[in-house]
Design an enzyme around this catalytic site. Structure first.
Site, PDB file in Angstrom:
ATOM      1  N   SER A 128       0.806  -1.228   0.000  1.00  0.00           N
ATOM      2  CA  SER A 128       0.000   0.000   0.000  1.00  0.00           C
ATOM      3  C   SER A 128       0.835   1.272   0.000  1.00  0.00           C
ATOM      4  O   SER A 128       0.295   2.363   0.084  1.00  0.00           O
ATOM      5  CB  SER A 128      -0.906   0.050   1.230  1.00  0.00           C
ATOM      6  OG  SER A 128      -1.797  -1.019   1.229  1.00  0.00           O
ATOM      7  N   THR A 135      -1.349   2.484   4.500  1.00  0.00           N
ATOM      8  CA  THR A 135      -0.638   3.763   4.359  1.00  0.00           C
ATOM      9  C   THR A 135       0.213   4.045   5.588  1.00  0.00           C
ATOM     10  O   THR A 135      -0.195   3.728   6.702  1.00  0.00           O
ATOM     11  CB  THR A 135      -1.693   4.883   4.240  1.00  0.00           C
ATOM     12  OG1 THR A 135      -2.376   4.705   3.007  1.00  0.00           O
ATOM     13  CG2 THR A 135      -1.082   6.268   4.300  1.00  0.00           C
ATOM     14  N   THR A 149       1.515   6.932   0.366  1.00  0.00           N
ATOM     15  CA  THR A 149       0.665   5.776   0.052  1.00  0.00           C
ATOM     16  C   THR A 149       0.602   5.527  -1.455  1.00  0.00           C
ATOM     17  O   THR A 149       0.816   6.456  -2.251  1.00  0.00           O
ATOM     18  CB  THR A 149      -0.770   6.030   0.561  1.00  0.00           C
ATOM     19  OG1 THR A 149      -1.540   4.846   0.428  1.00  0.00           O
ATOM     20  CG2 THR A 149      -1.457   7.145  -0.200  1.00  0.00           C
ATOM     21  N   ARG A 196      -7.680   8.565  -9.421  1.00  0.00           N
ATOM     22  CA  ARG A 196      -8.226   8.737  -8.067  1.00  0.00           C
ATOM     23  C   ARG A 196      -7.125   9.216  -7.108  1.00  0.00           C
ATOM     24  O   ARG A 196      -6.016   8.713  -7.101  1.00  0.00           O
ATOM     25  CB  ARG A 196      -8.796   7.408  -7.582  1.00  0.00           C
ATOM     26  CG  ARG A 196      -9.420   7.437  -6.183  1.00  0.00           C
ATOM     27  CD  ARG A 196      -8.436   7.016  -5.117  1.00  0.00           C
ATOM     28  NE  ARG A 196      -9.080   6.864  -3.803  1.00  0.00           N
ATOM     29  CZ  ARG A 196      -8.398   6.687  -2.670  1.00  0.00           C
ATOM     30  NH1 ARG A 196      -7.081   6.646  -2.689  1.00  0.00           N
ATOM     31  NH2 ARG A 196      -9.032   6.548  -1.532  1.00  0.00           N
ATOM     32  N   THR A 252      -5.348   7.006   8.260  1.00  0.00           N
ATOM     33  CA  THR A 252      -5.223   5.866   7.360  1.00  0.00           C
ATOM     34  C   THR A 252      -6.613   5.274   7.166  1.00  0.00           C
ATOM     35  O   THR A 252      -7.506   5.480   7.981  1.00  0.00           O
ATOM     36  CB  THR A 252      -4.246   4.812   7.943  1.00  0.00           C
ATOM     37  OG1 THR A 252      -4.163   3.701   7.042  1.00  0.00           O
ATOM     38  CG2 THR A 252      -4.693   4.303   9.298  1.00  0.00           C
ATOM     39  N   GLY A 253      -6.769   4.550   6.063  1.00  0.00           N
ATOM     40  CA  GLY A 253      -8.080   3.951   5.814  1.00  0.00           C
ATOM     41  C   GLY A 253      -8.694   4.502   4.547  1.00  0.00           C
ATOM     42  O   GLY A 253      -7.994   5.077   3.703  1.00  0.00           O
TER      43      GLY A 253
HETATM   44  C1  SD4 Z   1      -6.151   6.270   0.581  1.00  0.00           C
HETATM   45  N1  SD4 Z   1      -5.908   6.571   2.933  1.00  0.00           N
HETATM   46  O1  SD4 Z   1      -5.572   6.473  -0.476  1.00  0.00           O
HETATM   47  C2  SD4 Z   1      -5.332   5.924   1.778  1.00  0.00           C
HETATM   48  C3  SD4 Z   1      -5.259   4.445   1.905  1.00  0.00           C
HETATM   49  C4  SD4 Z   1      -4.778   3.985   3.228  1.00  0.00           C
HETATM   50  O2  SD4 Z   1      -3.938   2.524   4.660  1.00  0.00           O
HETATM   51  O3  SD4 Z   1      -4.774   4.654   4.207  1.00  0.00           O
HETATM   52  N2  SD4 Z   1      -4.339   2.843   3.399  1.00  0.00           N
HETATM   53  O4  SD4 Z   1      -7.361   6.299   0.703  1.00  0.00           O
END
Ligand code: SD4
Length: 326
Positions: A85, A188, A206, A216, A239-240
């Site tokens: 990631s 991330t 990330t 995106r 993160t997320g």
């Molecule tokens: C995203 N927040 O591109 C990032 C992905 C992520 O842990 O956090 N992964 O949406």
């Protein structure tokens, strides 16, 4: 004095990993009584934050250069082949292309970021160049790549790492986009650091969501969403699922809640509550936040279990499970 001795003893016994040189310097000048907060302090998202924090800690404690620390720290993760990631070895978008997002911020308001950038091994270093060498905050896509070339960054081949290629070929059989919580889509690295001098900085990098639409951009390069730092208050990173974090300006929200007097933990919890209230399909969303205030208190919270973060201070280096709403 006896208090200090007993604290040192607890430090040695209670630590998961001990750094002798740091204990030595702590003996000389920097002992904190039990219950006092910690400076310096570094937090990073997820388990890979341990190695990133090691690097950042080394730089921060040796040089005091907090921006260098948060840049070099997350560069470790950008090169980690196991991480799918972060960095060019991350899982690609639907077209099979790895595109990267990154941001860096200092507590004085300086910041830089890059989004949707290709072929650059260290987007965090490019984000720093945007901060330091341009009048802008954010460069995206081909413009960011051209800037990287002009700054002398090498361009990498656009070939996927063997593991990413394998998973991409597997995904293409159905081409269904179903984020898997806590697994491939959520690793991330966001790092926030507080120096001994009370100055703060943060970084976030990330490859974004696996199999995202081409073009995106997530929360990580958006100042205030994936990262926000203010020396007067504190710092937060996320993160997320980026879309869910952008909707609530998550990191900015946490810093502003801390400005109003909330602890980092309360602020992270309130941000998660807000995120849940503003996002449909919450059953398929994971997001987590970490935060530090300028006094060295910290907090972390996630939508659901599984989120952890790495915490380094002079006494120990630990991986901590964050609490969650569900
Ligand atoms: C995203 N927040 O591109 C990032 C992905 C992520 O842990 O956090 N992964 O949406």
């Amino acid at each position: 004095m006896s208090n200090r001795r007993s604290f040192l003893k607890k430090t040695v016994i209670g630590s998961s990993v001990i750094i002798p040189s740091l204990i030595h310097s702590a003996c000389q000048s920097d002992i904190r009584e039990i219950g006092e907060n910690y400076k310096p302090l570094i937090l990073s998202t997820w388990e890979h934050g341990m190695a990133a924090n090691d690097k950042a800690w080394d730089i921060l404690t040796k040089t005091g250069d907090i921006v260098e620390a948060v840049e070099q720290g997350v560069k470790v993760t950008e090169l980690d082949l196991k991480n799918l990631s972060v960095g060019l070895q991350g899982l690609p978008d639907r077209e099979g292309i790895a595109t990267l997002d990154a941001s860096i911020m200092k507590g004085d308001g300086s910041c830089g970021s890059v989004a949707f950038v290709r072929q650059v091994k260290h987007p965090i270093s490019l984000a720093r160049k945007v901060m330091e060498e341009t009048p802008h905050v954010m460069l995206a896509g081909e413009g960011a790549r051209q800037f990287a070339l002009a700054q002398g960054f090498p361009m990498e081949e656009e070939t996927l790492s063997p593991r990413a290629e394998e998973l991409f070929q597997e995904w293409k059989k159905t081409s269904e986009y179903k984020p898997i919580i806590n697994i491939e889509n959520h690793d991330t690295i966001g790092m926030i650091a507080l120096g001994a001098d009370g100055k703060l900085a943060g970084s976030c990098t990330t490859s974004g969501l696996a199999y995202k639409m081409h073009g995106r951009v997530g929360d990580s390069p958006i100042i205030g969403a994936g990262l926000f730092v203010d020396d007067e208050v504190g710092a937060a990173t996320a993160t997320g699922l980026g879309e869910s974090i952008i909707r609530i300006c998550g990191s900015f929200l946490i810093v502003e809640l801390m400005r109003q007097g909330h602890s980092p933990q309360e602020a992270c919890e309130e941000a998660v509550r807000r995120l849940i209230s503003k996002n449909k399909d919450i059953d398929n969303i994971q997001a987590g936040f970490i935060a530090i205030n300028k006094d060295g208190e910290y907090g972390a919270y996630a939508v659901r279990p599984g989120f952890n973060f790495a915490r380094h201070h002079f006494e120990s280096q630990e991986l901590v499970d964050a609490k969650s709403k569900f």
